[in-house]
Design an enzyme around this catalytic site. Structure first.
Site, PDB file in Angstrom:
ATOM      1  N   CYS A 134      29.552  43.995  39.490  1.00 13.30           N
ATOM      2  CA  CYS A 134      31.197  43.536  39.571  1.00 13.30           C
ATOM      3  C   CYS A 134      30.386  43.081  41.437  1.00 13.30           C
ATOM      4  O   CYS A 134      29.934  44.102  41.608  1.00 13.30           O
ATOM      5  CB  CYS A 134      32.130  43.584  39.225  1.00 13.30           C
ATOM      6  SG  CYS A 134      33.385  41.597  40.109  1.00 13.30           S
ATOM      7  N   ASP A 203      40.693  47.112  38.756  1.00 11.56           N
ATOM      8  CA  ASP A 203      41.990  46.276  39.209  1.00 11.56           C
ATOM      9  C   ASP A 203      43.317  46.941  39.433  1.00 11.56           C
ATOM     10  O   ASP A 203      44.458  46.447  39.366  1.00 11.56           O
ATOM     11  CB  ASP A 203      41.736  44.901  38.846  1.00 11.56           C
ATOM     12  CG  ASP A 203      40.470  44.468  38.775  1.00 11.56           C
ATOM     13  OD1 ASP A 203      39.078  44.324  38.399  1.00 11.56           O
ATOM     14  OD2 ASP A 203      40.952  43.767  39.789  1.00 11.56           O
TER      15      ASP A 203
HETATM   16  C1  RUB Z   1      36.669  41.666  40.917  1.00 11.08           C
HETATM   17  C2  RUB Z   1      36.753  43.228  40.430  1.00 11.08           C
HETATM   18  C3  RUB Z   1      37.179  44.329  40.964  1.00 11.08           C
HETATM   19  C4  RUB Z   1      37.978  45.016  41.954  1.00 11.08           C
HETATM   20  C5  RUB Z   1      38.229  45.922  42.534  1.00 11.08           C
HETATM   21  O1  RUB Z   1      36.979  41.258  39.472  1.00 11.08           O
HETATM   22  O2  RUB Z   1      36.770  43.341  38.774  1.00 11.08           O
HETATM   23  O3  RUB Z   1      35.732  45.411  40.528  1.00 11.08           O
HETATM   24  O4  RUB Z   1      38.577  44.051  41.441  1.00 11.08           O
HETATM   25  O5  RUB Z   1      37.744  45.447  43.841  1.00 11.08           O
HETATM   26  P1  RUB Z   1      37.169  39.394  40.279  1.00 11.08           P
HETATM   27  P2  RUB Z   1      38.008  45.438  45.117  1.00 11.08           P
HETATM   28  O6  RUB Z   1      35.721  39.359  40.650  1.00 11.08           O
HETATM   29  O7  RUB Z   1      37.731  38.614  39.089  1.00 11.08           O
HETATM   30  O8  RUB Z   1      38.316  39.291  41.165  1.00 11.08           O
HETATM   31  O9  RUB Z   1      38.095  47.133  45.672  1.00 11.08           O
HETATM   32  O10 RUB Z   1      37.065  44.472  46.587  1.00 11.08           O
HETATM   33  O11 RUB Z   1      39.360  45.652  45.090  1.00 11.08           O
END
Ligand code: RUB
Length: 326
Positions: A134, A203
Site C-alpha cells: 500500500c 490504520d
Molecule cells: C492506507 C493504508 C496505510 C495506512 C497508514 O489505506 O492502509 O498503510 O493508512 O498510512 P487507504 P500512513 O489507502 O485505504 O487509506 O502511514 O500514511 O498513516
C-alpha cells in the site's frame, strides 16, 4: 432521521468529509491531519451566537468527519484531541482554543512522523531492500530517514489491488532516488527472498498488538515469517486504538464492488444478468495481522515488540476515551 445536510456545517468540512470518503484524501495520518484542519475551518467560519451553539456545531462537524471511514483510528483520535481542549467563556475564546488545538495537533503529527522515521531508519542497514504494501507515509518516513543517513536502500513495491496505492509509494521513492521494483501482489512471496525487511504502516493497532492495515498485509506477514524476513510496522501513536483497551473491536471497512469489477465485467461474468444473486463481490479494505507475525512496531516514542504496545497505549490514552461528537 433526515438526509438533509446540516446547515451549521461549513463547506470546508463537507468537502473534507467527501474527499476522505472517496479516498481523495487517504492514509491514516493524512486523514487525521485533514480532519483537524477541517475542525479549525469550522471554528473559524462559525456564525454561532452562543457558546452552547458553537460547541454543538463543532460536535456536528466532528460527527460528519467521523462517519466517513471506520477503520483508521487516527480519525477519531484527531477529533478527540481537538475537541477535548475546547474551552472558554465566549464564542471567541472557544474559537481560539479549537484553532490552537488543531494547529498543535497537526504540528505534533508532522514532528512525530519525522521522529519515527529517524528511529525506523536505524533498523535499515546500508544496502538493504524493503518490501512495501500500500502507501504509508509513516513507512516511507523510515526509508527517507535511511536515505538522509546516507544509506543506499532499495524497494520491492507491491502494487496493492484494488486501488494500486503501491504506485504512490513507487513515485515517492523514485523522487528520493530509491531504486524500485514494482510487482503484482501475487508475486510477493517469490520476491521475499530478495528483501531484508517487510515495511508497512497501520490504520489501527489493537491493545494485544494486532495490526490493522491494508488488505493483504496479514498474508504478506505470514509469508515473511515463513521466509525469515522481519516485519516492521511504522505507526505513530495516533494509530493506537484506545477503544480496544475496553473490549471494542476495530471495524473493517467494506468498499464498493466497483473497485473490484467494472459494470461490464460483472455483466460478462453473469452472462447479462447483472442482478444474479449467486454472484457476490466482497471488497474488505483492511485485515488484521496477529502480533506473532510482527517483529517491531516503530513509533515516535521508540520501537516496541507488539505485545508491549498496550503499556504505551495506557500511558498515552488511559481507558476513558469517550466520543465527544455524541
Ligand atoms: C492506507 C493504508 C496505510 C495506512 C497508514 O489505506 O492502509 O498503510 O493508512 O498510512 P487507504 P500512513 O489507502 O485505504 O487509506 O502511514 O500514511 O498513516
Amino acid at each position: 432521521m433526515t438526509d438533509e445536510p446540516d446547515e451549521r456545517i461549513v463547506p470546508d468540512v463537507h468537502e473534507t468529509a467527501a474527499d476522505i470518503a472517496s479516498m481523495e484524501i487517504r492514509g491514516a495520518a493524512t486523514i487525521a491531519d485533514a480532519a483537524a484542519a477541517a475542525l479549525a475551518s469550522q471554528a473559524t467560519a462559525s456564525t454561532a451566537g452562543t457558546s452552547a451553539a458553537f460547541e454543538a456545531e463543532l460536535q456536528a462537524a466532528a460527527r460528519r468527519l467521523y462517519e466517513t471511514r471506520p477503520t483508521a483510528v487516527s480519525l477519531p483520535n484527531a477529533l478527540r484531541y481537538v475537541l477535548r481542549d475546547m474551552d472558554g467563556e465566549s464564542v471567541a475564546a472557544l474559537r481560539e482554543s479549537v484553532v490552537e488545538s488543531a494547529r498543535s495537533f497537526r504540528e505534533d503529527l508532522s514532528d512525530a512522523q519525522d521522529r519515527l522515521g529517524r528511529i525506523g531508519a536505524n533498523r535499515l542497514r546500508d544496502g538493504d531492500t524493503v518490501m512495501t504494501h500500500c502507501h504509508s507515509t509513516d513507512a516511507l518516513a523510515c526509508v527517507k530517514g535511511a536515505v538522509d543517513q546516507g544509506k543506499d536502500v532499495s524497494a520491492v513495491v507491491k502494487e496493492t489491488r484494488p486501488r494500486k496505492q503501491g504506485h504512490i509509494t513507487a513515485e515517492a521513492l523514485r523522487e528520493w532516488g530509491v531504486p524500485v521494483t514494482l510487482v503484482v501482489d501475487n508475486a510477493a512471496r517469490r520476491y521475499l527472498e530478495r528483501v531484508d525487511h517487510v515495511l508497512v504502516g497501520a490504520d489501527s493497532i489493537a491493545a494485544d498488538g494486532s495490526v490493522v492495515n491494508k488488505i493483504g498485509t496479514s498474508g504478506l506477514a505470514v509469508n515473511a515469517r515463513d521466509r525469515g524476513v522481519p516485519v516492521m510496522v511504522a505507526a505513530q501513536t495516533i494509530k493506537l486504538h484506545p477503544g480496544t483497551l475496553t473490549g471494542h473491536t476495530v471495524e473493517i471497512e467494506n468498499r464498493a464492488e466497483t473497485e473490484v469489477v467494472s459494470d461490464s465485467e460483472r455483466d460478462r461474468i453473469t452472462d447479462g444478468h447483472p442482478a444474479d444473486p449467486e454472484f457476490v463481490v466482497e471488497n474488505p479494505a483492511f485485515d488484521v495481522t496477529p502480533p506473532r507475525y510482527v517483529d517491531a512496531i516503530v513509533t515516535e516514542h521508540g520501537q516496541f515488540p507488539p505485545e508491549s504496545i498496550v503499556t504505551l497505549m495506557r500511558e498515552l490514552f488511559g481507558t476513558d476515551v469517550g466520543e465527544p461528537w455524541d
